[in-house]
Design a protein around this motif. Structure first.
Motif, PDB file in Angstrom:
ATOM      1  N   MET A  68       0.733   0.933  -4.720  1.00 36.12           N
ATOM      2  CA  MET A  68      -0.010   2.143  -5.070  1.00 36.12           C
ATOM      3  C   MET A  68      -1.207   1.777  -5.936  1.00 36.12           C
ATOM      4  O   MET A  68      -1.098   0.989  -6.861  1.00 36.12           O
ATOM      5  CB  MET A  68       0.903   3.122  -5.819  1.00 36.12           C
ATOM      6  CG  MET A  68       0.200   4.394  -6.276  1.00 36.12           C
ATOM      7  SD  MET A  68       1.292   5.480  -7.202  1.00 36.12           S
ATOM      8  CE  MET A  68       2.448   5.937  -5.917  1.00 36.12           C
ATOM      9  N   GLN A  69      -2.334   2.368  -5.625  1.00 37.91           N
ATOM     10  CA  GLN A  69      -3.520   2.114  -6.415  1.00 37.91           C
ATOM     11  C   GLN A  69      -3.678   3.181  -7.487  1.00 37.91           C
ATOM     12  O   GLN A  69      -3.323   4.339  -7.295  1.00 37.91           O
ATOM     13  CB  GLN A  69      -4.755   2.098  -5.515  1.00 37.91           C
ATOM     14  CG  GLN A  69      -4.893   0.843  -4.669  1.00 37.91           C
ATOM     15  CD  GLN A  69      -6.244   0.757  -4.000  1.00 37.91           C
ATOM     16  OE1 GLN A  69      -6.881   1.775  -3.761  1.00 37.91           O
ATOM     17  NE2 GLN A  69      -6.686  -0.445  -3.704  1.00 37.91           N
ATOM     18  N   HIS A  70      -4.190   2.752  -8.624  1.00 39.96           N
ATOM     19  CA  HIS A  70      -4.467   3.664  -9.726  1.00 39.96           C
ATOM     20  C   HIS A  70      -5.977   3.786  -9.888  1.00 39.96           C
ATOM     21  O   HIS A  70      -6.727   2.837  -9.602  1.00 39.96           O
ATOM     22  CB  HIS A  70      -3.842   3.134 -11.027  1.00 39.96           C
ATOM     23  CG  HIS A  70      -2.371   2.903 -10.911  1.00 39.96           C
ATOM     24  ND1 HIS A  70      -1.445   3.898 -11.045  1.00 39.96           N
ATOM     25  CD2 HIS A  70      -1.674   1.764 -10.666  1.00 39.96           C
ATOM     26  CE1 HIS A  70      -0.234   3.399 -10.902  1.00 39.96           C
ATOM     27  NE2 HIS A  70      -0.351   2.105 -10.655  1.00 39.96           N
ATOM     28  N   TYR A  71      -6.402   4.935 -10.340  1.00 49.30           N
ATOM     29  CA  TYR A  71      -7.825   5.215 -10.463  1.00 49.30           C
ATOM     30  C   TYR A  71      -8.182   5.504 -11.915  1.00 49.30           C
ATOM     31  O   TYR A  71      -7.524   6.285 -12.589  1.00 49.30           O
ATOM     32  CB  TYR A  71      -8.197   6.428  -9.608  1.00 49.30           C
ATOM     33  CG  TYR A  71      -9.656   6.825  -9.684  1.00 49.30           C
ATOM     34  CD1 TYR A  71     -10.037   8.004 -10.327  1.00 49.30           C
ATOM     35  CD2 TYR A  71     -10.644   6.026  -9.140  1.00 49.30           C
ATOM     36  CE1 TYR A  71     -11.368   8.384 -10.383  1.00 49.30           C
ATOM     37  CE2 TYR A  71     -11.976   6.390  -9.203  1.00 49.30           C
ATOM     38  CZ  TYR A  71     -12.333   7.560  -9.828  1.00 49.30           C
ATOM     39  OH  TYR A  71     -13.643   7.922  -9.888  1.00 49.30           O
ATOM     40  N   CYS A  72      -9.217   4.842 -12.385  1.00 46.50           N
ATOM     41  CA  CYS A  72      -9.710   5.082 -13.739  1.00 46.50           C
ATOM     42  C   CYS A  72     -10.952   5.964 -13.651  1.00 46.50           C
ATOM     43  O   CYS A  72     -11.989   5.534 -13.129  1.00 46.50           O
ATOM     44  CB  CYS A  72     -10.039   3.764 -14.434  1.00 46.50           C
ATOM     45  SG  CYS A  72     -10.699   3.991 -16.110  1.00 46.50           S
ATOM     46  N   LYS A  73     -10.847   7.187 -14.133  1.00 44.39           N
ATOM     47  CA  LYS A  73     -11.981   8.113 -14.094  1.00 44.39           C
ATOM     48  C   LYS A  73     -13.093   7.678 -15.029  1.00 44.39           C
ATOM     49  O   LYS A  73     -14.261   8.000 -14.813  1.00 44.39           O
ATOM     50  CB  LYS A  73     -11.511   9.518 -14.473  1.00 44.39           C
ATOM     51  CG  LYS A  73     -10.548  10.122 -13.470  1.00 44.39           C
ATOM     52  CD  LYS A  73     -10.182  11.540 -13.867  1.00 44.39           C
ATOM     53  CE  LYS A  73      -9.233  12.164 -12.846  1.00 44.39           C
ATOM     54  NZ  LYS A  73      -8.859  13.551 -13.230  1.00 44.39           N
ATOM     55  N   ASN A  74     -12.735   6.948 -16.068  1.00 44.33           N
ATOM     56  CA  ASN A  74     -13.732   6.511 -17.045  1.00 44.33           C
ATOM     57  C   ASN A  74     -14.659   5.439 -16.477  1.00 44.33           C
ATOM     58  O   ASN A  74     -15.864   5.444 -16.714  1.00 44.33           O
ATOM     59  CB  ASN A  74     -13.032   5.991 -18.295  1.00 44.33           C
ATOM     60  CG  ASN A  74     -14.018   5.611 -19.394  1.00 44.33           C
ATOM     61  OD1 ASN A  74     -14.923   6.375 -19.714  1.00 44.33           O
ATOM     62  ND2 ASN A  74     -13.861   4.425 -19.959  1.00 44.33           N
ATOM     63  N   CYS A  75     -14.076   4.520 -15.666  1.00 49.51           N
ATOM     64  CA  CYS A  75     -14.854   3.395 -15.129  1.00 49.51           C
ATOM     65  C   CYS A  75     -15.111   3.527 -13.632  1.00 49.51           C
ATOM     66  O   CYS A  75     -15.850   2.711 -13.057  1.00 49.51           O
ATOM     67  CB  CYS A  75     -14.134   2.079 -15.396  1.00 49.51           C
ATOM     68  SG  CYS A  75     -13.800   1.770 -17.160  1.00 49.51           S
ATOM     69  N   SER A  76     -14.483   4.521 -12.997  1.00 49.26           N
ATOM     70  CA  SER A  76     -14.642   4.752 -11.555  1.00 49.26           C
ATOM     71  C   SER A  76     -14.248   3.525 -10.731  1.00 49.26           C
ATOM     72  O   SER A  76     -14.959   3.081  -9.829  1.00 49.26           O
ATOM     73  CB  SER A  76     -16.081   5.167 -11.220  1.00 49.26           C
ATOM     74  OG  SER A  76     -16.413   6.362 -11.881  1.00 49.26           O
ATOM     75  N   VAL A  77     -13.086   2.943 -11.073  1.00 48.38           N
ATOM     76  CA  VAL A  77     -12.581   1.782 -10.348  1.00 48.38           C
ATOM     77  C   VAL A  77     -11.142   2.038  -9.921  1.00 48.38           C
ATOM     78  O   VAL A  77     -10.434   2.846 -10.522  1.00 48.38           O
ATOM     79  CB  VAL A  77     -12.652   0.499 -11.207  1.00 48.38           C
ATOM     80  CG1 VAL A  77     -14.078   0.146 -11.545  1.00 48.38           C
ATOM     81  CG2 VAL A  77     -11.819   0.644 -12.466  1.00 48.38           C
ATOM     82  N   TYR A  78     -10.710   1.326  -8.870  1.00 52.38           N
ATOM     83  CA  TYR A  78      -9.338   1.375  -8.394  1.00 52.38           C
ATOM     84  C   TYR A  78      -8.671   0.053  -8.719  1.00 52.38           C
ATOM     85  O   TYR A  78      -9.279  -1.014  -8.606  1.00 52.38           O
ATOM     86  CB  TYR A  78      -9.295   1.622  -6.888  1.00 52.38           C
ATOM     87  CG  TYR A  78      -9.805   2.984  -6.481  1.00 52.38           C
ATOM     88  CD1 TYR A  78      -8.968   4.087  -6.467  1.00 52.38           C
ATOM     89  CD2 TYR A  78     -11.137   3.161  -6.115  1.00 52.38           C
ATOM     90  CE1 TYR A  78      -9.434   5.344  -6.095  1.00 52.38           C
ATOM     91  CE2 TYR A  78     -11.618   4.404  -5.747  1.00 52.38           C
ATOM     92  CZ  TYR A  78     -10.756   5.489  -5.735  1.00 52.38           C
ATOM     93  OH  TYR A  78     -11.230   6.721  -5.373  1.00 52.38           O
ATOM     94  N   THR A  79      -7.422   0.107  -9.071  1.00 56.05           N
ATOM     95  CA  THR A  79      -6.677  -1.100  -9.393  1.00 56.05           C
ATOM     96  C   THR A  79      -5.197  -0.876  -9.148  1.00 56.05           C
ATOM     97  O   THR A  79      -4.711   0.263  -9.204  1.00 56.05           O
ATOM     98  CB  THR A  79      -6.904  -1.515 -10.868  1.00 56.05           C
ATOM     99  OG1 THR A  79      -6.119  -2.692 -11.134  1.00 56.05           O
ATOM    100  CG2 THR A  79      -6.491  -0.408 -11.819  1.00 56.05           C
ATOM    101  N   LYS A  80      -4.482  -1.957  -8.867  1.00 58.89           N
ATOM    102  CA  LYS A  80      -3.033  -1.871  -8.697  1.00 58.89           C
ATOM    103  C   LYS A  80      -2.311  -2.002 -10.037  1.00 58.89           C
ATOM    104  O   LYS A  80      -1.092  -1.830 -10.104  1.00 58.89           O
ATOM    105  CB  LYS A  80      -2.565  -2.959  -7.734  1.00 58.89           C
ATOM    106  CG  LYS A  80      -3.062  -2.749  -6.299  1.00 58.89           C
ATOM    107  CD  LYS A  80      -2.501  -3.811  -5.366  1.00 58.89           C
ATOM    108  CE  LYS A  80      -2.969  -3.552  -3.940  1.00 58.89           C
ATOM    109  NZ  LYS A  80      -2.444  -4.572  -3.000  1.00 58.89           N
TER     110      LYS A  80
END
Length: 219
Positions: free
Chosen positions: A1-13
């Motif tokens: 599952m990927q997580h999304y950071c609204k602050n940096c606009s990036v996706y990461t596991k």
């Protein structure tokens, strides 16, 4: 599952953002794939505009040099035809998501126009009208026919493009009858192939396709 950071606009596991180190929730972004798609579209449009600008620069520069150095002989036509064809090939054939049938038809038309311009610039011996353009139309019609025969389910999808190629197949005969062309056999061969293609479309297609063909050609 990927997580999304609204602050940096990036996706990461990872559960923490690799940039700002904030803890991320299990909920992914609402439009996970749209930013990537929009970026590709913007890059493609920028590439198309860049190609167009380079073409305009090249044509205008060659025209200016031609008029300043040798205005009696318009050699810039040797630049105009290939450059215009190159723009359409790159922007429409490679960078565009247009239908394959549309790409084939525009390739035939643009290549024919380019060769006609080169023919006119070299003394207008009409080799493009006599031989090359009829051959291109026949080859393109054959190419689209092979696509349809290999994938019969695409009949309905390609019928409009096939009809256009059949119509273009009779164009060399019209050029001959109007005295633009003086060599009959290439024009006649192209028209015959177009006619056979039309007959094949009517005989071997399904009933719904036959009705569509009859409707398009007003039989």
């Amino acid at each position: 599952m990927q997580h999304y950071c609204k602050n940096c606009s990036v996706y990461t596991k990872q559960k923490y953002c690799p940039l700002c180190k904030r803890k991320l929730s299990d909920k992914t972004g609402d439009n996970e794939y749209y930013p990537v798609y929009e970026t590709k579209v913007k890059r493609r449009r920028f590439a198309q505009r860049l190609v167009l600008f380079i073409a305009i620069f090249g044509i205008s520069t060659s025209l200016l040099i031609n008029l300043l150095t040798n205005p009696e002989r318009l050699w810039f036509l040797y630049v105009l035809g290939p450059v215009l064809y190159g723009v359409l090939t790159i922007n429409h054939t490679f960078l565009s998501r247009a239908h394959t049938g549309s790409k084939v038809i525009l390739q035939v038309i643009s290549l024919s126009v380019m060769l006609f311009i080169l023919d006119a610039a070299s003394g207008s011996s009409k080799w493009s009208i006599h031989y090359v353009i009829p051959f291109l139309v026949t080859l393109a019609t054959f190419f689209v026919t092979m696509i349809v025969l290999r994938k019969p389910m695409k009949w309905r999808e390609y019928i409009g493009y096939m009809s256009t190629m059949v119509i273009l197949g009779f164009l060399p005969v019209i050029l001959f009858l109007s005295s633009w062309s003086t060599v009959l056999w290439p024009s006649a061969a192209t028209a015959l192939y177009a006619l056979l293609t039309l007959i094949g479309m009517i005989l071997f297609s399904e009933k719904t396709m036959k009705n569509e063909i009859v409707r398009r050609f007003h039989f």
